[in-house]
Scaffold this motif. Structure first.
Motif: not given
Length: 201
Positions: A3-7, A95-100, A133-139, A144-150
């Protein structure tokens, strides 16, 4: 596929005061026993619970360990601006999800002279990630709300947006010491997140 985008920023924002303390401890090169004594037993972060101290201490350590002692010194003894931006630099690398999101959405909106960052842009970005990334885990919705908030809290703390309510886009002027450090360390990804394309070397 890994997973390239750990939470890994779902539980905390930048934690600048705590990061200053941990950076100072890391500069002492503590043993495992010394780390546990200071963070767990002595509660140098002054948090209310042992679990909170462990979680915050270990998260900050993992973030800062993406960089080296030169950046730790910025965090430990630098001005508020330098310390904040240095923690941000370590956080987007960790946290490359945030970086991207910052690179692909925030920098794009700045380039187009948008006045505000739309809250819905986060959801659209996540959808684009899943399409790419079709194999990206569905959170879960709560994660998702916590990730967006932070994500927005971190950007507000770093001065990228005015606050999490009006989301007014602000110009982030990267501290010269940090810019030189990132350039000399070949931190191209981090620079792409924190600087508009026209300002990169």
């Amino acid at each position: 596929m890994k997973n390239p985008y750990p939470t890994n920023f779902s539980n905390a924002s930048l934690l600048i005061p705590e990061s200053r303390i941990i950076a100072g401890l890391l500069l002492q090169e503590p043993t495992t026993e010394e780390w546990k004594r200071q963070v767990y037993d002595d509660n140098i972060l002054q948090l209310r619970t042992l679990n909170g101290a462990k979680t915050a201490g270990n998260l900050i350590r993992r973030r800062l360990n993406t960089m080296d002692k030169a950046l730790w010194k910025f965090v430990h003894t630098g001005s508020k601006e330098l310390a904040t931006q240095s923690v941000l630099a370590a956080t987007v690398k960790f946290s490359p999800l945030l970086g991207d999101y910052i690179r692909d959405v925030y920098q794009r909106e700045r380039k187009q002279f948008a006045e505000q960052l739309r809250p819905s842009s986060w959801n659209q970005f996540i959808e684009e990630c899943h399409n790419r990334i079709p194999d990206l885990p569905v959170r879960s919705e709560s994660t998702q709300a916590k990730l967006k908030q932070n994500a927005f809290r971190i950007m507000a703390e770093a001065g990228m947006i005015d606050n999490t309510r009006n989301m007014t886009i602000r110009h982030l002027s990267l501290a010269p010491q940090l810019k030189r450090y990132l350039e000399n360390s070949d931190e191209h990804y981090v620079l792409s997140c924190l600087l508009p394309e026209r300002d990169r070397v």
